[in-house]
Scaffold this motif. Structure first.
Motif, PDB file in Angstrom:
ATOM      1  N   ALA A 110       0.710  -0.759   0.138  1.00 37.78           N
ATOM      2  CA  ALA A 110       0.294  -0.332  -0.098  1.00 37.78           C
ATOM      3  C   ALA A 110       0.390   0.973  -0.388  1.00 37.78           C
ATOM      4  N   GLY A 111       0.617   2.306  -1.113  1.00 34.67           N
ATOM      5  CA  GLY A 111       1.179   3.472  -0.884  1.00 34.67           C
ATOM      6  C   GLY A 111       2.524   3.314  -1.871  1.00 34.67           C
ATOM      7  N   GLY A 112       2.802   2.289  -2.495  1.00 31.41           N
ATOM      8  CA  GLY A 112       3.320   1.915  -3.615  1.00 31.41           C
ATOM      9  C   GLY A 112       4.911   1.892  -2.946  1.00 31.41           C
ATOM     10  N   VAL A 113       6.041   2.028  -3.820  1.00 33.48           N
ATOM     11  CA  VAL A 113       7.280   2.102  -3.601  1.00 33.48           C
ATOM     12  C   VAL A 113       8.455   3.408  -4.586  1.00 33.48           C
ATOM     13  N   THR A 114       9.455   3.582  -3.539  1.00 34.62           N
ATOM     14  CA  THR A 114       9.961   4.502  -4.883  1.00 34.62           C
ATOM     15  C   THR A 114      11.469   3.264  -5.075  1.00 34.62           C
ATOM     16  N   LEU A 115      12.011   2.980  -6.008  1.00 35.37           N
ATOM     17  CA  LEU A 115      13.509   2.148  -6.270  1.00 35.37           C
ATOM     18  C   LEU A 115      13.604   2.668  -7.042  1.00 35.37           C
ATOM     19  N   CYS A 116      15.211   2.724  -7.538  1.00 32.11           N
ATOM     20  CA  CYS A 116      16.028   3.436  -8.049  1.00 32.11           C
ATOM     21  C   CYS A 116      15.057   5.448  -9.152  1.00 32.11           C
ATOM     22  N   GLY A 117      14.706   5.772  -8.331  1.00 34.93           N
ATOM     23  CA  GLY A 117      14.152   6.959  -8.837  1.00 34.93           C
ATOM     24  C   GLY A 117      12.846   6.548  -8.981  1.00 34.93           C
ATOM     25  N   LYS A 118      11.610   5.568  -9.501  1.00 37.59           N
ATOM     26  CA  LYS A 118      11.363   5.855 -10.859  1.00 37.59           C
ATOM     27  C   LYS A 118       9.833   5.184  -8.944  1.00 37.59           C
ATOM     28  N   HIS A 119       8.681   6.127  -9.086  1.00 40.23           N
ATOM     29  CA  HIS A 119       7.827   4.986  -8.984  1.00 40.23           C
ATOM     30  C   HIS A 119       7.102   4.281  -9.042  1.00 40.23           C
ATOM     31  N   ILE A 120       7.011   3.350  -7.889  1.00 39.34           N
ATOM     32  CA  ILE A 120       5.859   2.216  -8.788  1.00 39.34           C
ATOM     33  C   ILE A 120       4.347   1.725  -8.077  1.00 39.34           C
ATOM     34  N   PRO A 121       2.957   2.172  -8.356  1.00 34.70           N
ATOM     35  CA  PRO A 121       2.212   1.920  -7.697  1.00 34.70           C
ATOM     36  C   PRO A 121       2.081   0.227  -6.670  1.00 34.70           C
ATOM     37  N   GLU A 122       1.323   1.104  -5.217  1.00 30.92           N
ATOM     38  CA  GLU A 122       1.137  -0.292  -5.040  1.00 30.92           C
ATOM     39  C   GLU A 122       0.238  -1.082  -5.309  1.00 30.92           C
ATOM     40  N   GLY A 123       0.195  -2.452  -5.120  1.00 31.75           N
ATOM     41  CA  GLY A 123      -0.700  -3.990  -6.135  1.00 31.75           C
ATOM     42  C   GLY A 123       0.298  -4.437  -7.664  1.00 31.75           C
ATOM     43  N   THR A 124       1.467  -3.573  -8.049  1.00 37.56           N
ATOM     44  CA  THR A 124       2.142  -3.996  -9.001  1.00 37.56           C
ATOM     45  C   THR A 124       2.765  -4.883  -8.924  1.00 37.56           C
ATOM     46  N   ILE A 125       3.376  -5.783  -9.442  1.00 39.67           N
ATOM     47  CA  ILE A 125       3.771  -7.336  -9.160  1.00 39.67           C
ATOM     48  C   ILE A 125       5.146  -7.022  -9.620  1.00 39.67           C
ATOM     49  N   VAL A 126       5.935  -6.776  -8.917  1.00 40.04           N
ATOM     50  CA  VAL A 126       7.959  -6.522  -9.268  1.00 40.04           C
ATOM     51  C   VAL A 126       8.736  -8.359  -8.727  1.00 40.04           C
ATOM     52  N   GLY A 127       9.336  -7.613  -9.389  1.00 41.51           N
ATOM     53  CA  GLY A 127      10.448  -9.264  -8.910  1.00 41.51           C
ATOM     54  C   GLY A 127      11.790  -8.819  -9.895  1.00 41.51           C
ATOM     55  N   ILE A 128      12.823  -9.976  -9.584  1.00 41.34           N
ATOM     56  CA  ILE A 128      14.087  -9.792 -10.248  1.00 41.34           C
ATOM     57  C   ILE A 128      14.232 -11.838 -10.229  1.00 41.34           C
ATOM     58  N   ASN A 129      14.895 -11.725 -10.919  1.00 39.69           N
ATOM     59  CA  ASN A 129      15.103 -14.054 -10.873  1.00 39.69           C
ATOM     60  C   ASN A 129      16.599 -13.556 -10.247  1.00 39.69           C
ATOM     61  N   PRO A 130      16.430 -14.911  -9.117  1.00 38.89           N
ATOM     62  CA  PRO A 130      17.671 -14.527  -9.001  1.00 38.89           C
ATOM     63  C   PRO A 130      18.636 -15.062  -8.785  1.00 38.89           C
TER      64      PRO A 130
END
Length: 181
Positions: A110-130
């Motif tokens: 909730a509220g979103g997050v800022t990663l690397c200077g970019k805002h990502i809105p709440e509920g967005t699916i994010v991830g990274i390959n290990p």
């Protein structure tokens, strides 16, 4: 598990679809058996490719056993307290060859997050390959080399060790652990 998911689906079909139930069941089978087999193969592979590290591990186990520090069936606690090199071997093998090569998805809170200077809105699916984080040369020097010692040598550098630990996406105890840890 199936009965719990079926109950949720029956109570609120919008909360969990039949597809969701199937995905959860498949994930549990995948996570429980396939990842364990991959982890064991990776550990054995890297030890066989690096006989000097295999000898070092064998000596650690033999010494601990001779000193009476290990039970007949070695417990998880004994591995963590009495076999630091085995713990390092596990982490390093799974760092180089993680059991899961898929995107590990998370939902932005909730509220979103800022990663690397970019805002990502709440509920967005994010991830990274290990494979990406676990081979980052800024975190792991010589990232393609099997160097279990890196986990022991950084114990005195708590910040570096914490960065390394946060960069590992293996499976085991907890949501991000190594098999047997």
């Amino acid at each position: 598990m199936l009965s719990k998911w079926a109950a949720v689906k029956n109570f609120d079909p919008l909360k969990m679809s039949t597809r969701d139930v199937v995905v959860h069941l498949s994930t549990n089978v995948f996570a429980g058996s396939d990842t364990t087999a991959i982890a064991l193969r990776a550990i054995l592979y890297f030890l066989m490719k690096n006989p000097e590290k295999m000898k070092k591990l064998q000596k650690e186990i033999d010494d601990a056993q001779r000193a009476g520090k290990l039970s007949a069936v070695i417990s998880d606690k004994e591995v963590r307290t009495e076999l630091p090199y085995l713990t390092a071997v596990q982490k390093e093998a799974l760092r180089i060859h993680p059991s899961v090569g898929l995107l590990l998805e998370r939902h932005v809170p909730a509220g979103g997050v800022t990663l690397c200077g970019k805002h990502i809105p709440e509920g967005t699916i994010v991830g990274i390959n290990p494979w990406v984080t676990q081979h980052d040369p800024k975190i792991f020097l010589e990232p393609d080399q099997f160097i279990p010692e890196r986990w022991i040598e950084t114990e005195h550098n708590k910040e570096q060790l914490a960065t390394m630990e946060k960069s590992i996406f293996g499976f085991g105890a907890g949501s991000r652990g190594v098999v047997g840890m």
